[in-house]
Motif scaffolding. Structure first.
Motif, PDB file in Angstrom:
ATOM      1  N   ASP A 274       1.079  -1.724  -0.337  1.00 38.91           N
ATOM      2  CA  ASP A 274       0.133   0.233  -0.200  1.00 38.91           C
ATOM      3  C   ASP A 274       0.440   1.108  -0.271  1.00 38.91           C
ATOM      4  OD1 ASP A 274      -2.425  -1.580   0.098  1.00 38.91           O
ATOM      5  OD2 ASP A 274      -2.263  -1.132   2.695  1.00 38.91           O
ATOM      6  N   TRP A 275       2.093   1.217   0.601  1.00 39.59           N
ATOM      7  CA  TRP A 275       2.247   2.278   0.712  1.00 39.59           C
ATOM      8  C   TRP A 275       3.913   2.854  -0.415  1.00 39.59           C
ATOM      9  CZ3 TRP A 275       7.827   3.502   0.415  1.00 39.59           C
ATOM     10  CH2 TRP A 275       8.611   4.998   1.055  1.00 39.59           C
ATOM     11  N   LEU A 276       4.248   1.401  -1.083  1.00 38.08           N
ATOM     12  CA  LEU A 276       4.408   1.604  -2.275  1.00 38.08           C
ATOM     13  C   LEU A 276       3.818   1.875  -2.880  1.00 38.08           C
ATOM     14  CD1 LEU A 276       7.054  -1.125  -2.292  1.00 38.08           C
ATOM     15  CD2 LEU A 276       7.603   0.898  -1.928  1.00 38.08           C
ATOM     16  N   ILE A 277       2.459   1.466  -3.574  1.00 40.89           N
ATOM     17  CA  ILE A 277       1.625   1.726  -4.451  1.00 40.89           C
ATOM     18  C   ILE A 277       1.637   3.322  -4.356  1.00 40.89           C
ATOM     19  CG2 ILE A 277      -0.847   2.319  -5.152  1.00 40.89           C
ATOM     20  CD1 ILE A 277      -0.577  -0.894  -4.588  1.00 40.89           C
ATOM     21  N   GLU A 278       1.363   3.903  -2.589  1.00 41.81           N
ATOM     22  CA  GLU A 278       0.946   5.544  -3.049  1.00 41.81           C
ATOM     23  C   GLU A 278       2.014   6.135  -3.611  1.00 41.81           C
ATOM     24  OE1 GLU A 278       1.437   8.393   1.048  1.00 41.81           O
ATOM     25  OE2 GLU A 278       0.785   6.286   0.945  1.00 41.81           O
ATOM     26  N   ARG A 279       3.301   5.900  -2.762  1.00 37.83           N
ATOM     27  CA  ARG A 279       4.559   6.257  -3.183  1.00 37.83           C
ATOM     28  C   ARG A 279       4.678   6.897  -4.798  1.00 37.83           C
ATOM     29  NH1 ARG A 279       4.448  10.005   0.034  1.00 37.83           N
ATOM     30  NH2 ARG A 279       6.222  11.299  -1.380  1.00 37.83           N
ATOM     31  N   VAL A 280       5.082   5.389  -5.527  1.00 35.74           N
ATOM     32  CA  VAL A 280       4.618   5.392  -7.177  1.00 35.74           C
ATOM     33  C   VAL A 280       3.605   6.029  -7.903  1.00 35.74           C
ATOM     34  CG1 VAL A 280       4.338   4.021  -9.314  1.00 35.74           C
ATOM     35  CG2 VAL A 280       5.445   3.286  -7.251  1.00 35.74           C
ATOM     36  N   GLY A 281       2.703   6.322  -7.048  1.00 32.73           N
ATOM     37  CA  GLY A 281       1.329   7.639  -8.079  1.00 32.73           C
ATOM     38  C   GLY A 281       2.272   9.462  -7.045  1.00 32.73           C
TER      39      GLY A 281
END
Length: 298
Positions: A274-281
């Motif tokens: 979840d955190w990685l998806i947010e940061r790649v966004g």
């Protein structure tokens, strides 16, 4: 080319001498026993320091945990010698030396091109190579192998090419981010991590292509990140580095290109995804802004 290193601390100069020694030694080992003519006659023609350490604006920020790398261009005498099989030994050795923290403290990024290819890039007006020839420092240079004179692109031609890169790479990277989110929702954790790596990799390639009309053929996310952040410092905000959790999450996506596909020991949690998806966004938005600003400048 320039040869002066007086602007660097002696410790950095000693590291660079060791880098040159390692590159030559491991390349010679990689060529040992090869019978093809281009392999038997394989030579390193130039080893060039470029980027922040050449320009004198390197960063060492222990609080923000941001440190510049050594960026090294190795120029060889044959197109086939740029293949990764000749450089994996050197790259692995440099990583081991860095991890040991003894003779090479600074991370090293290697890119390898033949002299003929660099000359082609200069004739085509690639800003990346023009900047290296202008600002780079020769750590080693064989005699009688000069680069050709660069032929800068017109602004219109550069803008058209950069726009084509943006039109291709931004949507493609965004598609991988969508696929990663879908894989996460379906419980496919390793697949989601791999797709996130692909999304981040493509966003960085997009940045480099739009800003310089060149991107190295690399899947190494930390290398691509450092190159893109050098050109567009606003991208640094995509990856907070203050805590161990944040550093671990980036390490998970960095490793995902290989380990998420092949290692039975690779694990990643929903919270980390979840955190990685947010940061790649966040990276997506920052790259979009950087590309639009550059296209407007053109």
């Amino acid at each position: 080319m320039r040869r002066d290193l007086e602007h660097l601390p002696e410790a950095a100069r000693a590291e660079l001498r060791e880098v040159v020694r390692i590159v030559f030694g491991e390349f010679e080992d990689a060529l040992a026993g090869r019978n093809a003519p281009h392999r038997k006659a394989g030579r390193i023609l130039k080893i060039i320091l470029f980027g922040s350490y050449a320009r004198g604006d390197w960063v060492a920020d222990p609080i923000g945990r941001y440190f510049s790398d050594f960026d090294i261009l190795v120029v060889v005498n044959h197109d086939e010698l740029v293949d990764g099989e000749y450089w994996s030994l050197a790259e692995d050795r440099l990583v081991r030396e860095h991890d040991a923290g003894d003779s090479v403290i600074t991370p090293v990024n290697l890119i390898v091109h033949s002299l003929a290819d660099v000359d082609r890039q200069l004739k085509r007006g690639r800003p990346f190579f023009i900047d290296i020839v202008r600002d780079g420092i020769a750590l080693y240079e064989a005699p009688d192998h000069p680069f050709v004179r660069a032929k800068p692109l017109s602004k219109q031609a550069a803008n058209e090419e950069a726009q084509q890169f943006a039109d291709e790479w931004l949507p493609s990277a965004g598609n991988f981010l969508k696929l990663a989110t879908g894989a996460r929702d379906e419980g496919m954790m390793k697949e989601a991590a791999f797709l996130l790596h692909q999304a981040a990799e493509r966003f960085y390639h997009c940045t480099l292509l739009v800003l310089t009309l060149y991107s190295p053929k690399s899947h190494k996310l930390n290398f691509l990140r450092s190159q893109a952040e050098r050109l567009a410092p606003g991208l640094i905000a995509a990856w907070p580095r203050e805590t161990r959790v944040q550093q671990r999450c980036f390490e998970l996506v960095r490793r995902a290109y290989v380990d998420a596909r092949y290692s039975p020991h690779y694990q990643i949690t929903v919270t980390e995804l979840d955190w990685l998806i947010e940061r790649v966004g966040v990276l997506q938005n920052l790259v979009d802004t950087a590309c639009k600003e550059r296209l407007a400048d053109f």
